[in-house]
Design a protein around this motif. Structure first.
Motif, mmCIF file in Angstrom:
data_model
loop_
_atom_site.group_PDB
_atom_site.id
_atom_site.type_symbol
_atom_site.label_atom_id
_atom_site.label_comp_id
_atom_site.label_asym_id
_atom_site.label_seq_id
_atom_site.Cartn_x
_atom_site.Cartn_y
_atom_site.Cartn_z
ATOM 1 N N LEU A 187 0.833 -1.206 0.000
ATOM 2 C CA LEU A 187 0.000 0.000 0.000
ATOM 3 C C LEU A 187 0.868 1.256 0.000
ATOM 4 C CD1 LEU A 187 -2.733 -1.063 2.618
ATOM 5 C CD2 LEU A 187 -2.644 -1.505 0.154
ATOM 6 N N LEU A 188 1.924 1.240 0.799
ATOM 7 C CA LEU A 188 2.820 2.400 0.851
ATOM 8 C C LEU A 188 3.542 2.592 -0.481
ATOM 9 C CD1 LEU A 188 4.353 1.975 4.418
ATOM 10 C CD2 LEU A 188 2.757 3.752 3.663
ATOM 11 N N MET A 189 3.885 1.507 -1.144
ATOM 12 C CA MET A 189 4.559 1.612 -2.432
ATOM 13 C C MET A 189 3.644 2.251 -3.475
ATOM 14 S SD MET A 189 6.297 -1.377 -4.790
ATOM 15 C CE MET A 189 4.697 -2.110 -5.148
ATOM 16 N N ILE A 190 2.362 1.880 -3.464
ATOM 17 C CA ILE A 190 1.413 2.469 -4.414
ATOM 18 C C ILE A 190 1.245 3.955 -4.134
ATOM 19 C CG2 ILE A 190 -0.970 2.441 -5.225
ATOM 20 C CD1 ILE A 190 -1.030 -0.552 -4.597
ATOM 21 N N VAL A 191 1.160 4.319 -2.863
ATOM 22 C CA VAL A 191 1.067 5.730 -2.496
ATOM 23 C C VAL A 191 2.308 6.478 -2.962
ATOM 24 C CG1 VAL A 191 1.062 7.345 -0.550
ATOM 25 C CG2 VAL A 191 -0.521 5.409 -0.560
ATOM 26 N N ALA A 192 3.470 5.888 -2.758
ATOM 27 C CA ALA A 192 4.726 6.527 -3.164
ATOM 28 C C ALA A 192 4.791 6.709 -4.677
ATOM 29 C CB ALA A 192 5.915 5.703 -2.676
ATOM 30 N N LEU A 193 4.373 5.697 -5.431
ATOM 31 C CA LEU A 193 4.371 5.805 -6.890
ATOM 32 C C LEU A 193 3.399 6.878 -7.360
ATOM 33 C CD1 LEU A 193 4.524 2.030 -7.903
ATOM 34 C CD2 LEU A 193 6.343 3.733 -8.134
ATOM 35 N N SER A 194 2.267 6.985 -6.684
ATOM 36 C CA SER A 194 1.292 8.018 -7.028
ATOM 37 C C SER A 194 1.866 9.403 -6.781
ATOM 38 C CB SER A 194 0.006 7.824 -6.219
ATOM 39 O OG SER A 194 -0.572 6.562 -6.465
ATOM 40 N N LEU A 195 2.548 9.558 -5.652
ATOM 41 C CA LEU A 195 3.178 10.836 -5.336
ATOM 42 C C LEU A 195 4.258 11.181 -6.359
ATOM 43 C CD1 LEU A 195 3.494 10.545 -1.456
ATOM 44 C CD2 LEU A 195 2.207 12.285 -2.692
ATOM 45 N N ALA A 196 5.045 10.189 -6.740
ATOM 46 C CA ALA A 196 6.111 10.428 -7.710
ATOM 47 C C ALA A 196 5.539 10.898 -9.043
ATOM 48 C CB ALA A 196 6.928 9.161 -7.902
ATOM 49 N N ALA A 197 4.439 10.296 -9.462
ATOM 50 C CA ALA A 197 3.817 10.700 -10.724
ATOM 51 C C ALA A 197 3.251 12.112 -10.625
ATOM 52 C CB ALA A 197 2.712 9.713 -11.094
ATOM 53 N N MET A 198 2.698 12.460 -9.460
ATOM 54 C CA MET A 198 2.164 13.809 -9.287
ATOM 55 C C MET A 198 3.277 14.852 -9.299
ATOM 56 S SD MET A 198 -0.918 13.611 -6.499
ATOM 57 C CE MET A 198 -1.213 15.365 -6.723
ATOM 58 N N PHE A 199 4.435 14.499 -8.762
ATOM 59 C CA PHE A 199 5.543 15.449 -8.681
ATOM 60 C C PHE A 199 6.268 15.599 -10.007
ATOM 61 C CE2 PHE A 199 6.057 14.323 -3.926
ATOM 62 C CZ PHE A 199 4.975 15.134 -3.631
ATOM 63 N N ALA A 200 6.053 14.661 -10.936
ATOM 64 C CA ALA A 200 6.750 14.727 -12.224
ATOM 65 C C ALA A 200 6.359 15.991 -12.976
ATOM 66 C CB ALA A 200 6.431 13.489 -13.051
ATOM 67 N N GLU A 201 7.269 16.543 -13.704
ATOM 68 C CA GLU A 201 7.024 17.779 -14.434
ATOM 69 C C GLU A 201 6.136 17.538 -15.658
ATOM 70 O OE1 GLU A 201 7.875 20.674 -13.513
ATOM 71 O OE2 GLU A 201 9.279 20.211 -11.885
ATOM 72 N N ASN A 202 5.404 18.586 -16.028
ATOM 73 C CA ASN A 202 4.627 18.604 -17.283
ATOM 74 C C ASN A 202 3.557 17.520 -17.367
ATOM 75 O OD1 ASN A 202 6.317 20.710 -18.265
ATOM 76 N ND2 ASN A 202 7.832 19.168 -18.869
ATOM 77 N N LEU A 203 2.978 17.152 -16.214
ATOM 78 C CA LEU A 203 1.918 16.145 -16.230
ATOM 79 C C LEU A 203 0.577 16.706 -15.768
ATOM 80 C CD1 LEU A 203 3.714 12.978 -14.790
ATOM 81 C CD2 LEU A 203 3.113 13.442 -17.151
ATOM 82 N N SER A 204 0.507 18.005 -15.511
ATOM 83 C CA SER A 204 -0.679 18.566 -14.875
ATOM 84 C C SER A 204 -1.942 18.429 -15.721
ATOM 85 C CB SER A 204 -0.452 20.050 -14.549
ATOM 86 O OG SER A 204 -0.199 20.778 -15.732
ATOM 87 N N ALA A 205 -1.817 18.273 -17.031
ATOM 88 C CA ALA A 205 -3.008 18.187 -17.877
ATOM 89 C C ALA A 205 -3.164 16.813 -18.505
ATOM 90 C CB ALA A 205 -2.960 19.256 -18.965
#
Length: 355
Positions: A187-205
């Motif tokens: 569960l923590l790994m999935i949360v971490a991967l989700s956070l990493a994807a949110m922090f990635a640049e140029n993904l807001s749209a």
């Protein structure tokens, strides 16, 4: 509520106010959309300027968090994947199908600029109720509807989140099937991967950002259930959470801190009792109906009332959408849910969808 109380003590359907929180979130979506309906600019909403999310976006984040929490609890109580899948189908699709029928054959002829003959000989009129079940907001609506509004031709934009809801259901079901829901590290790994994807640049749209955002909200709910016997429900801890989210709102991690703050707020408010409001919303769930009917009702108001103001859109859409939502609950959604009442398909009724 005393500070000694933990989340696990209030997860049964008759011990919390999560259904009321869902209703408040649905009303928040109406209020948020009232701004953009009139101005045509999402960023005009005041909350967007300070948190990076509109009020409606915060509300949808709350929906997904509650869904993760309550659905994890359902699988914990009734560990049957077939029961889970059947209950999720009954909660979403009957109400959505009836919405499509009503819009295509009752509202549509009144709203379209086409002649009645052209309208009822247009294939899209007949395909819409079925298309909306699989394409959601991307379903091609009957033609020439809402052509004069700021969101021209947009029949039901909010339905785009349902595909992420279904994806969250599938992920939860997959974790259950693989016997991983009790694996904290997963569960923590999935949360971490989700956070990493949110922090990635140029993904807001992009769909990647949307998927990671809603996956994060949903999995925080699942993780909260995992630690339900350790999470305190003391409102005094809420102030530091909100303060941190406010101070970091303009930083790279601002979106994530606001999601955590909303999740914490949901837990604290959901643990409280609000008398008759809590009792009523435990029996009557208007949140889904308000979510799927609110947008087309607001579009109709803007199209038909010249110069309508933001407060007028909100008040009138609240009155109309809550009325339609009540009818949807009494005559469509609740009757559909009776099909899961057998012992084989018994699911905690508090496990409602996000909307």
């Amino acid at each position: 509520m005393p500070a000694s109380h933990k989340l696990g003590e209030i997860l049964s359907a008759d011990a919390n106010s999560f259904n009321l929180v869902r209703l408040l979130a649905a009303i928040s979506v109406l209020l948020s959309h009232s701004y953009s309906m009139v101005t045509g600019i999402v960023s005009d909403e005041p909350l967007y300027q300070t948190t990076g999310f509109t009020l409606g976006q915060h509300a949808v984040n709350a929906f997904f968090f509650i869904s993760g929490l309550t659905l994890a609890h359902s699988l914990y109580r009734v560990p049957k994947l077939t029961s889970f899948a059947w209950a999720r189908f009954l909660r979403i699709f009957p109400g959505l199908f009836v919405y499509g029928i009503l819009f295509a054959f009752i509202a549509g002829p009144l709203l379209s600029s086409m002649t009645l003959l052209d309208y009822f000989t247009d294939a899209h009129t007949y395909f819409y109720p079925l298309a909306v079940l699989v394409e959601f907001s991307r379903a091609t609506p009957p033609h020439q509807i809402f052509t004069t509004t700021a969101f021209s031709g947009a029949v039901n934009n909010p339905l785009w989140t349902i595909k992420y809801e279904v994806a969250a259901y599938a992920m939860l079901g997959g974790l259950f099937y693989l016997d991983l829901l009790h694996r904290t590290w997963v569960l923590l790994m999935i949360v971490a991967l989700s956070l990493a994807a949110m922090f990635a640049e140029n993904l807001s749209a992009t769909w990647i950002y949307n998927l990671s955002r809603y996956e994060l909200c949903f999995m925080l709910g699942v993780l909260a259930h995992r630690f339900r016997n350790r999470i305190p429900l003391d409102a005094r801890y809420l102030l530091p959470t909100i303060t941190i989210a406010y101070l970091l709102a303009d930083t790279h991690i601002g979106y994530a801190t606001n999601i955590f703050a909303v999740a914490h707020l949901v837990l604290v408010v959901g643990a409280l009792q609000f008398g008759s409001l809590t009792t009523y919303t435990r029996k009557v769930d208007l949140s889904y109906g308000m979510y799927i009917y609110g947008w087309p009702i607001q579009q109709t108001l803007v199209a038909m009332i010249a110069g309508i103001t933001i407060p007028m859109v909100f008040v009138l859409s609240f009155v109309f959408s809550s009325t339609v939502a009540l009818a949807s609950w009494n005559y469509i959604e609740r009757p559909a849910l009776r099909f899961k009442k057998s012992e084989r398909f018994q699911i905690d009724q508090n496990s409602a969808p996000t909307w």
